[in-house]
Each structure stands twice: as C-alpha cells, then as structure tokens.
Design a protein around this motif. Structure first.
Motif, PDB file in Angstrom:
ATOM      1  N   LEU A  50       0.829  -1.206   0.000  1.00  0.00           N
ATOM      2  CA  LEU A  50       0.000   0.000   0.000  1.00  0.00           C
ATOM      3  C   LEU A  50       0.865   1.258   0.000  1.00  0.00           C
ATOM      4  CD1 LEU A  50      -2.955   0.888   0.044  1.00  0.00           C
ATOM      5  CD2 LEU A  50      -2.835   0.936   2.548  1.00  0.00           C
ATOM      6  N   GLN A  51       1.896   1.255   0.807  1.00  0.00           N
ATOM      7  CA  GLN A  51       2.821   2.396   0.839  1.00  0.00           C
ATOM      8  C   GLN A  51       3.507   2.551  -0.521  1.00  0.00           C
ATOM      9  OE1 GLN A  51       6.681   2.161   2.976  1.00  0.00           O
ATOM     10  NE2 GLN A  51       5.974   3.926   4.163  1.00  0.00           N
ATOM     11  N   ALA A  52       3.875   1.438  -1.114  1.00  0.00           N
ATOM     12  CA  ALA A  52       4.538   1.482  -2.417  1.00  0.00           C
ATOM     13  C   ALA A  52       3.615   2.043  -3.487  1.00  0.00           C
ATOM     14  CB  ALA A  52       5.002   0.077  -2.812  1.00  0.00           C
ATOM     15  N   TRP A  53       2.347   1.645  -3.475  1.00  0.00           N
ATOM     16  CA  TRP A  53       1.408   2.118  -4.494  1.00  0.00           C
ATOM     17  C   TRP A  53       1.236   3.635  -4.413  1.00  0.00           C
ATOM     18  CZ3 TRP A  53       0.111   1.293  -9.012  1.00  0.00           C
ATOM     19  CH2 TRP A  53      -1.073   1.761  -9.577  1.00  0.00           C
ATOM     20  N   GLY A  54       1.263   4.168  -3.206  1.00  0.00           N
ATOM     21  CA  GLY A  54       1.209   5.613  -3.051  1.00  0.00           C
ATOM     22  C   GLY A  54       2.421   6.286  -3.673  1.00  0.00           C
ATOM     23  N   LYS A  55       3.579   5.655  -3.550  1.00  0.00           N
ATOM     24  CA  LYS A  55       4.801   6.208  -4.144  1.00  0.00           C
ATOM     25  C   LYS A  55       4.753   6.116  -5.663  1.00  0.00           C
ATOM     26  CE  LYS A  55       7.862   5.218  -0.201  1.00  0.00           C
ATOM     27  NZ  LYS A  55       8.439   6.559   0.001  1.00  0.00           N
ATOM     28  N   PHE A  56       4.227   5.006  -6.180  1.00  0.00           N
ATOM     29  CA  PHE A  56       4.148   4.843  -7.633  1.00  0.00           C
ATOM     30  C   PHE A  56       3.252   5.911  -8.264  1.00  0.00           C
ATOM     31  CE2 PHE A  56       5.317   0.265  -6.890  1.00  0.00           C
ATOM     32  CZ  PHE A  56       6.496   0.315  -7.615  1.00  0.00           C
ATOM     33  N   LYS A  57       2.242   6.344  -7.560  1.00  0.00           N
ATOM     34  CA  LYS A  57       1.336   7.357  -8.101  1.00  0.00           C
ATOM     35  C   LYS A  57       1.948   8.751  -8.073  1.00  0.00           C
ATOM     36  CE  LYS A  57      -2.174   6.134  -5.485  1.00  0.00           C
ATOM     37  NZ  LYS A  57      -3.560   6.113  -4.910  1.00  0.00           N
ATOM     38  N   GLN A  58       3.031   8.915  -7.314  1.00  0.00           N
ATOM     39  CA  GLN A  58       3.651  10.231  -7.175  1.00  0.00           C
ATOM     40  C   GLN A  58       4.982  10.365  -7.916  1.00  0.00           C
ATOM     41  OE1 GLN A  58       4.012  10.889  -2.962  1.00  0.00           O
ATOM     42  NE2 GLN A  58       1.807  11.070  -2.627  1.00  0.00           N
ATOM     43  N   SER A  59       5.671   9.247  -8.137  1.00  0.00           N
ATOM     44  CA  SER A  59       7.013   9.300  -8.721  1.00  0.00           C
ATOM     45  C   SER A  59       7.157   8.289  -9.852  1.00  0.00           C
ATOM     46  CB  SER A  59       8.084   9.013  -7.655  1.00  0.00           C
ATOM     47  OG  SER A  59       7.998   9.924  -6.586  1.00  0.00           O
ATOM     48  N   HIS A  60       8.127   8.559 -10.717  1.00  0.00           N
ATOM     49  CA  HIS A  60       8.465   7.620 -11.792  1.00  0.00           C
ATOM     50  C   HIS A  60       9.603   6.716 -11.324  1.00  0.00           C
ATOM     51  CE1 HIS A  60       9.777   5.978 -15.628  1.00  0.00           C
ATOM     52  NE2 HIS A  60      11.003   6.341 -15.296  1.00  0.00           N
ATOM     53  N   TYR A  61       9.473   5.417 -11.589  1.00  0.00           N
ATOM     54  CA  TYR A  61      10.521   4.460 -11.248  1.00  0.00           C
ATOM     55  C   TYR A  61      10.917   3.678 -12.499  1.00  0.00           C
ATOM     56  CZ  TYR A  61       9.401   5.420  -6.375  1.00  0.00           C
ATOM     57  OH  TYR A  61       9.198   6.044  -5.175  1.00  0.00           O
ATOM     58  N   ASP A  62      12.200   3.352 -12.581  1.00  0.00           N
ATOM     59  CA  ASP A  62      12.717   2.590 -13.716  1.00  0.00           C
ATOM     60  C   ASP A  62      12.756   1.093 -13.437  1.00  0.00           C
ATOM     61  OD1 ASP A  62      13.660   4.875 -15.544  1.00  0.00           O
ATOM     62  OD2 ASP A  62      14.606   5.366 -13.633  1.00  0.00           O
ATOM     63  N   LEU A  63      12.702   0.714 -12.170  1.00  0.00           N
ATOM     64  CA  LEU A  63      12.797  -0.693 -11.797  1.00  0.00           C
ATOM     65  C   LEU A  63      12.256  -0.862 -10.381  1.00  0.00           C
ATOM     66  CD1 LEU A  63      13.924  -3.612 -12.275  1.00  0.00           C
ATOM     67  CD2 LEU A  63      16.117  -2.779 -11.382  1.00  0.00           C
TER      68      LEU A  63
END
Length: 227
Positions: free
Chosen positions: A46-59
C-alpha cells in the motif's frame, strides 16, 4: 529515498524496493547503489502504491507476502496503470514453489529471484533490466514524436514525411538493439510502430499527390476558360 553518494552508472535511474524486511532492502541497496541515481523503499504494497502514483521508477523489487497489499496485487495494479505498465519488476521472495512463481510471472513480473539471492548474478541482471527499461522509454518518446509529426497543421506533407523517416530510422536502430538483448516484446512494439510510420508516410504522400492533382486541374480549367 536514498541518493547514492557514489557516482552512479545510470545517474538518472530511480529504483524502489518494496519489502517488509528492512535488512533485505538494505542488502539490495548495498549491491546496486553504484548503478542507480536514486533508491527508494517501501515496507508494504500500500505504501509502495502511493509512491508509484507520485514518482516515476525505472525498476522495482517486490516481495510477494506483505501486509496491507500483497505483492501479487501490487504487480497487478502496476501493470494496469498506464504510467507504470512497462516498468520492469523483479520479484524477491523466499517462496520457490510453482504456486508462487507462475502467478507472479502471469501477473506481470519480469523476473523472479528466490532468497537467499545469488549476488554474483544480481548486478548483471539489474544492469540488463535497466537497459531494457531505457529502450522502452526511448520507444515511447519516439512514438510521441511520430504522433506529433503526423498531427501538425499547416505543415507540408513532404516535411511530415521527412520527420517520419527520421523517426523510422531511430526506431529501426532501437529494434536492432532490442534483438541483441532478445527482448521480443520490445521488438514487436518497434515493428508495430514502424508499420504505423510507413502508413503515415504513404498517407501524407497520397495527400500531397491529391493536392497537386487539384492544382493541375485548376490550372487546366483556367486555361480553357481563358481560351
């Protein structure tokens, strides 16, 4: 978020590790900190999904069994979101049974690592996935440029064709690079885009021919009227 103090090989890359084990998160960072620009952490899905919605990740490195939002569900969310659907995902789990591996890969995981991790193979795998992610981003950018070229108003068809030919060369080169890495998915996307570009160029040329025919007709008609 951790910014590596060492000069990263891929300074612009942003990686996240999603695992409820802080020791494993630290271990992964210690192995790839020199490869990436930024390293982020999340202790559950859940914490990770919040980060994915705010930032771009390459891996992303993702554990399967976590509180709040399990890894399987997080992977499905990532693959269902346009902004993250092509991001490489490495599952890191102690489970090595087919009931875990098969569903993870079917959900969209790019790779599956069983703990304890064989660290001798870890860095080469990460480097390869980052290269593939870079090529996927490059293809997306070229596709956007192609769409922009085709959509330009008040631009002569010849100029549109010239722009499309430039992108065609770049995507052909990208397809060749994808072939060397055996990335069949990326090669398929490149070939599909090449087909679209070719059709767009032909459409522009047909449009230019029609315009020239209309002009010739008008000139001929005007000459007859004058006579």
């Amino acid at each position: 978020m951790i910014a590596s103090g060492r000069k990263a090989v891929n300074a612009s890359t942003h990686v996240i590790c999603v695992d409820d084990d802080p020791i494993l998160r630290s271990l992964i960072y210690s192995k790839i900190g020199s490869l990436v620009g930024k390293f982020d952490e999340a202790e559950d899905g859940l914490q990770a999904w919040g980060k994915f919605k705010q930032s771009h990740y390459d891996l992303a490195f993702i554990d399967l069994e976590m509180p709040n939002l399990a890894g399987f569900n997080l992977i499905s969310c990532i693959r269902g979101n346009k902004a993250t659907q092509h991001m490489p995902i490495v599952v890191v789990s102690s489970r090595e049974d087919s009931e875990a591996i098969r569903p993870a890969l079917q959900a969209g995981a790019s790779s599956y690592l069983v703990t304890p991790i064989n660290w001798s193979h870890f860095q080469p795998m990460v480097s390869q996935l980052l290269r593939l992610a870079s090529m996927a981003r490059e293809l997306d950018e070229l596709k956007s440029q192609t769409a922009s070229s085709r959509g330009q108003e008040n631009t002569s068809p010849s100029k549109v064709v010239w722009a499309l030919e430039g992108n065609l060369k770049k995507i052909s080169d990208l397809a060749a690079r994808a072939r060397t890495t055996n990335d069949t998915k990326l090669m398929t996307c490149c070939l599909s885009e090449i087909s679209i570009i070719a059709e767009g160029a032909m459409s522009s040329l047909r449009h230019e021919d029609d315009q020239m025919s209309n002009v010739d007709g008008q000139i001929t008609g005007s000459g007859r009227a004058t006579a």
